[in-house]
Design a protein around this motif. Structure first.
Motif, PDB file in Angstrom:
ATOM      1  N   SER A  59       0.822  -1.272  -0.103  1.00  0.00           N
ATOM      2  CA  SER A  59       0.062   0.003  -0.062  1.00  0.00           C
ATOM      3  C   SER A  59       0.688   1.204   0.022  1.00  0.00           C
ATOM      4  N   ARG A  60       2.156   1.114   0.224  1.00  0.00           N
ATOM      5  CA  ARG A  60       3.018   2.191   0.003  1.00  0.00           C
ATOM      6  C   ARG A  60       3.110   2.693  -1.461  1.00  0.00           C
ATOM      7  N   ARG A  61       2.668   3.847  -1.880  1.00  0.00           N
ATOM      8  CA  ARG A  61       2.805   4.674  -3.085  1.00  0.00           C
ATOM      9  C   ARG A  61       3.527   5.797  -2.933  1.00  0.00           C
ATOM     10  N   SER A  62       4.255   6.051  -4.187  1.00  0.00           N
ATOM     11  CA  SER A  62       4.701   7.365  -4.244  1.00  0.00           C
ATOM     12  C   SER A  62       3.341   8.258  -4.377  1.00  0.00           C
ATOM     13  N   VAL A  63       3.166   9.171  -3.523  1.00  0.00           N
ATOM     14  CA  VAL A  63       1.798  10.164  -3.348  1.00  0.00           C
ATOM     15  C   VAL A  63       2.326  11.429  -4.134  1.00  0.00           C
ATOM     16  N   ARG A  64       1.532  12.019  -4.931  1.00  0.00           N
ATOM     17  CA  ARG A  64       1.923  13.341  -5.553  1.00  0.00           C
ATOM     18  C   ARG A  64       1.011  14.238  -4.934  1.00  0.00           C
ATOM     19  N   ILE A  65      -0.219  14.075  -4.640  1.00  0.00           N
ATOM     20  CA  ILE A  65      -0.946  15.243  -4.104  1.00  0.00           C
ATOM     21  C   ILE A  65      -1.639  14.769  -2.643  1.00  0.00           C
ATOM     22  N   SER A  79       9.087  22.730  -7.399  1.00  0.00           N
ATOM     23  CA  SER A  79       7.662  23.210  -7.185  1.00  0.00           C
ATOM     24  C   SER A  79       6.783  22.141  -7.618  1.00  0.00           C
ATOM     25  N   GLN A  80       7.306  20.560  -7.596  1.00  0.00           N
ATOM     26  CA  GLN A  80       6.542  19.611  -8.120  1.00  0.00           C
ATOM     27  C   GLN A  80       5.491  19.280  -7.157  1.00  0.00           C
ATOM     28  N   ALA A  81       4.404  18.687  -7.355  1.00  0.00           N
ATOM     29  CA  ALA A  81       3.235  18.710  -6.699  1.00  0.00           C
ATOM     30  C   ALA A  81       3.299  17.708  -5.349  1.00  0.00           C
ATOM     31  N   ILE A  86       2.856  -0.092 -11.372  1.00  0.00           N
ATOM     32  CA  ILE A  86       3.414  -0.743 -12.693  1.00  0.00           C
ATOM     33  C   ILE A  86       4.827  -1.265 -12.470  1.00  0.00           C
ATOM     34  N   ARG A  87       4.964  -2.525 -12.801  1.00  0.00           N
ATOM     35  CA  ARG A  87       6.260  -3.249 -12.641  1.00  0.00           C
ATOM     36  C   ARG A  87       6.392  -4.331 -13.924  1.00  0.00           C
ATOM     37  N   ALA A  88       7.558  -4.343 -14.293  1.00  0.00           N
ATOM     38  CA  ALA A  88       7.688  -5.401 -15.436  1.00  0.00           C
ATOM     39  C   ALA A  88       7.827  -6.621 -14.893  1.00  0.00           C
ATOM     40  N   THR A  98       4.282   8.872   1.534  1.00  0.00           N
ATOM     41  CA  THR A  98       5.508   9.689   1.116  1.00  0.00           C
ATOM     42  C   THR A  98       5.503   9.650  -0.144  1.00  0.00           C
ATOM     43  N   CYS A  99       6.600  10.501  -0.581  1.00  0.00           N
ATOM     44  CA  CYS A  99       6.997  10.541  -1.958  1.00  0.00           C
ATOM     45  C   CYS A  99       8.554  10.903  -1.904  1.00  0.00           C
ATOM     46  N   PRO A 100       9.454   9.688  -2.222  1.00  0.00           N
ATOM     47  CA  PRO A 100      10.941   9.912  -2.252  1.00  0.00           C
ATOM     48  C   PRO A 100      11.176  10.825  -3.620  1.00  0.00           C
ATOM     49  N   MET A 101      11.917  11.771  -3.646  1.00  0.00           N
ATOM     50  CA  MET A 101      12.289  12.896  -4.498  1.00  0.00           C
ATOM     51  C   MET A 101      13.564  12.869  -4.875  1.00  0.00           C
ATOM     52  N   GLU A 102      14.048  12.684  -6.309  1.00  0.00           N
ATOM     53  CA  GLU A 102      15.514  13.180  -6.668  1.00  0.00           C
ATOM     54  C   GLU A 102      15.178  14.381  -7.596  1.00  0.00           C
ATOM     55  N   GLY A 103      13.983  14.767  -7.862  1.00  0.00           N
ATOM     56  CA  GLY A 103      13.756  15.745  -8.813  1.00  0.00           C
ATOM     57  C   GLY A 103      13.917  17.316  -8.005  1.00  0.00           C
ATOM     58  N   PHE A 104      15.198  17.682  -7.681  1.00  0.00           N
ATOM     59  CA  PHE A 104      15.431  18.840  -6.872  1.00  0.00           C
ATOM     60  C   PHE A 104      16.855  19.441  -7.376  1.00  0.00           C
ATOM     61  N   ILE A 142      23.014  13.787  -1.445  1.00  0.00           N
ATOM     62  CA  ILE A 142      21.742  13.940  -1.176  1.00  0.00           C
ATOM     63  C   ILE A 142      20.684  12.829  -2.038  1.00  0.00           C
ATOM     64  N   PRO A 143      20.858  11.615  -1.568  1.00  0.00           N
ATOM     65  CA  PRO A 143      20.383  10.787  -2.449  1.00  0.00           C
ATOM     66  C   PRO A 143      18.838  10.863  -2.693  1.00  0.00           C
ATOM     67  N   MET A 144      17.948  11.564  -1.480  1.00  0.00           N
ATOM     68  CA  MET A 144      16.659  11.946  -1.853  1.00  0.00           C
ATOM     69  C   MET A 144      16.051  12.697  -0.765  1.00  0.00           C
ATOM     70  N   ILE A 145      15.318  13.577  -1.206  1.00  0.00           N
ATOM     71  CA  ILE A 145      14.182  14.066  -0.044  1.00  0.00           C
ATOM     72  C   ILE A 145      12.881  13.450  -0.163  1.00  0.00           C
TER      73      ILE A 145
HETATM   74  C1  LIG Z   1      15.283   7.640  -5.671  1.00  0.00           C
HETATM   75  C2  LIG Z   1      13.945   8.050  -6.031  1.00  0.00           C
HETATM   76  C3  LIG Z   1      13.620   9.284  -6.704  1.00  0.00           C
HETATM   77  C4  LIG Z   1      12.474   9.693  -7.096  1.00  0.00           C
HETATM   78  N1  LIG Z   1      11.896  10.906  -7.380  1.00  0.00           N
HETATM   79  C5  LIG Z   1      10.942  11.476  -7.800  1.00  0.00           C
HETATM   80  C6  LIG Z   1      10.415  12.692  -7.838  1.00  0.00           C
HETATM   81  O1  LIG Z   1      11.320  13.577  -7.918  1.00  0.00           O
HETATM   82  N2  LIG Z   1       9.216  13.140  -7.974  1.00  0.00           N
HETATM   83  C7  LIG Z   1       8.324  12.153  -7.976  1.00  0.00           C
HETATM   84  O2  LIG Z   1       7.124  12.311  -8.275  1.00  0.00           O
HETATM   85  N3  LIG Z   1       8.719  10.683  -7.767  1.00  0.00           N
HETATM   86  C8  LIG Z   1       9.792  10.388  -7.586  1.00  0.00           C
HETATM   87  N4  LIG Z   1      10.038   9.111  -7.196  1.00  0.00           N
HETATM   88  C9  LIG Z   1       8.982   8.157  -7.127  1.00  0.00           C
HETATM   89  C10 LIG Z   1       9.154   6.902  -8.386  1.00  0.00           C
HETATM   90  O3  LIG Z   1       8.529   7.843  -9.511  1.00  0.00           O
HETATM   91  C11 LIG Z   1       8.107   5.964  -7.935  1.00  0.00           C
HETATM   92  O4  LIG Z   1       8.882   5.390  -6.747  1.00  0.00           O
HETATM   93  C12 LIG Z   1       7.801   4.883  -8.982  1.00  0.00           C
HETATM   94  O5  LIG Z   1       7.230   5.480 -10.042  1.00  0.00           O
HETATM   95  C13 LIG Z   1       7.136   3.711  -8.664  1.00  0.00           C
HETATM   96  O6  LIG Z   1       5.834   3.900  -8.075  1.00  0.00           O
HETATM   97  P1  LIG Z   1       5.439   3.714  -6.390  1.00  0.00           P
HETATM   98  O7  LIG Z   1       6.619   4.333  -5.663  1.00  0.00           O
HETATM   99  O8  LIG Z   1       4.218   4.322  -6.381  1.00  0.00           O
HETATM  100  O9  LIG Z   1       5.427   2.364  -6.088  1.00  0.00           O
HETATM  101  C14 LIG Z   1      11.516   8.709  -6.821  1.00  0.00           C
HETATM  102  C15 LIG Z   1      11.545   7.423  -6.364  1.00  0.00           C
HETATM  103  C16 LIG Z   1      12.905   7.158  -6.054  1.00  0.00           C
HETATM  104  C17 LIG Z   1      13.347   5.872  -5.496  1.00  0.00           C
END
Ligand SMILES: Cc1cc2nc3c(=O)[nH]c(=O)nc-3n(C[C@H](O)[C@H](O)[C@H](O)COP(=O)(O)O)c2cc1C
Length: 248
Positions: free
Chosen positions: A21-27, A77-79, A237-239, A195-201, A218-221
């Protein structure tokens, strides 16, 4: 930290639920995240496995409102940043291993004095081997010598090859830090937040903003909050697993 080697019967099922249930949450929905949730999740991060137990990480919990505003901008300023309640800037430190080495040695000595049996090899490891492995010397010269030495000894027997450069130290610190980040994100999920891990900074701006030491990466924020109704923007989505899992 409390230690327990027994688990409740449903531990695996719950763990699976937390992981899937952990997903990268954008909003995020703007709800506050209790301080205790962040504190406890940071504790879980710090209990991650790590190389030689030298804990080459740092987690900067950005609480100051003005810093948060600037951090969102530095995160382009990503969501996932703009809607988040909390931010953890995760650092991989390449230059703190010596401090950690001394601390581990002190703690081992303390345990021994308290009657815990500590293998001699552990003391030898931290007194002799750790400096040999992780010190790269001025201008990386020691690392270069190690590389040559390892090449020769490696011709006749299995030999550790890394770390022998600044780059190797960066990889070394990042590996352990990434494991701690994952612990943190799963813990946050276990408490019902996201959470959302971000390297987009913009790393230059983040470094300047938080006065990040030059040896750190800074591996991630990680942004934290509660997922909004449309917070997860993509399906899972996974292969195919056969692409990634190889039986040898
Ligand atoms: C190191 C790392 C950097 C990431 N950077 C971003 C980011 O800058 N912005 C974002 O929206 N998602 C970012 N993500 C999230 C990934 O896009 C996401 O984990 C992937 O698409 C799989 O989706 P899920 O986490 O919901 O399973 C990052 C994930 C990781 C591990």
């Amino acid at each position: 930290m409390e230690q327990s080697d027994t688990l409740p019967e449903n531990a695996a099922a719950i763990f699976e639920q937390i992981v899937t249930s952990r997903r990268s949450v954008r909003i995020f929905d703007g709800s506050p995240v209790p301080e205790s949730v962040i504190e406890k999740s940071l504790d879980m991060a710090l209990s991650a496995p790590n190389s030689s137990n030298l804990q080459p990480w740092e987690f900067h919990w950005v609480k100051t409102p003005e810093l948060k505003v600037e951090l969102v901008k530095a995160c382009l300023s990503q969501a996932a940043a703009a809607t988040a309640s909390e931010f953890i800037v995760c650092l991989a430190r390449t230059a703190t291993w010596e401090r950690a080495r001394v601390d581990v040695l002190n703690q081992l000595e303390k345990h021994e004095k308290a009657g815990v049996r500590i293998p001699r090899a552990a003391f030898e490891y931290y007194r002799k081997l750790v400096p040999l492995m992780y010190a790269q010397g001025p201008f990386g010269l020691r690392g270069l010598l190690k590389r040559i030495l390892f090449f020769w000894t490696g011709l006749s027997k299995p030999t550790p090859r890394e770390p022998v450069s600044r780059h190797d130290m960066e990889v070394w610190a990042t590996k352990s830090t990434a494991l701690a980040c994952e612990n943190f994100m799963l813990a946050i999920r276990a408490y019902g937040y996201d959470t959302c891990p971000m390297e987009g900074f913009d790393s230059v701006r983040v470094r300047r903003l938080l006065d990040i030491p030059s040896d750190a990466l800074i591996p991630m924020i990680i942004s934290v909050g509660k997922r909004g109704p449309k917070g997860v923007t993509l399906p899972v989505i996974r292969a195919d697993r056969s692409l990634f899992v190889k039986i040898r």
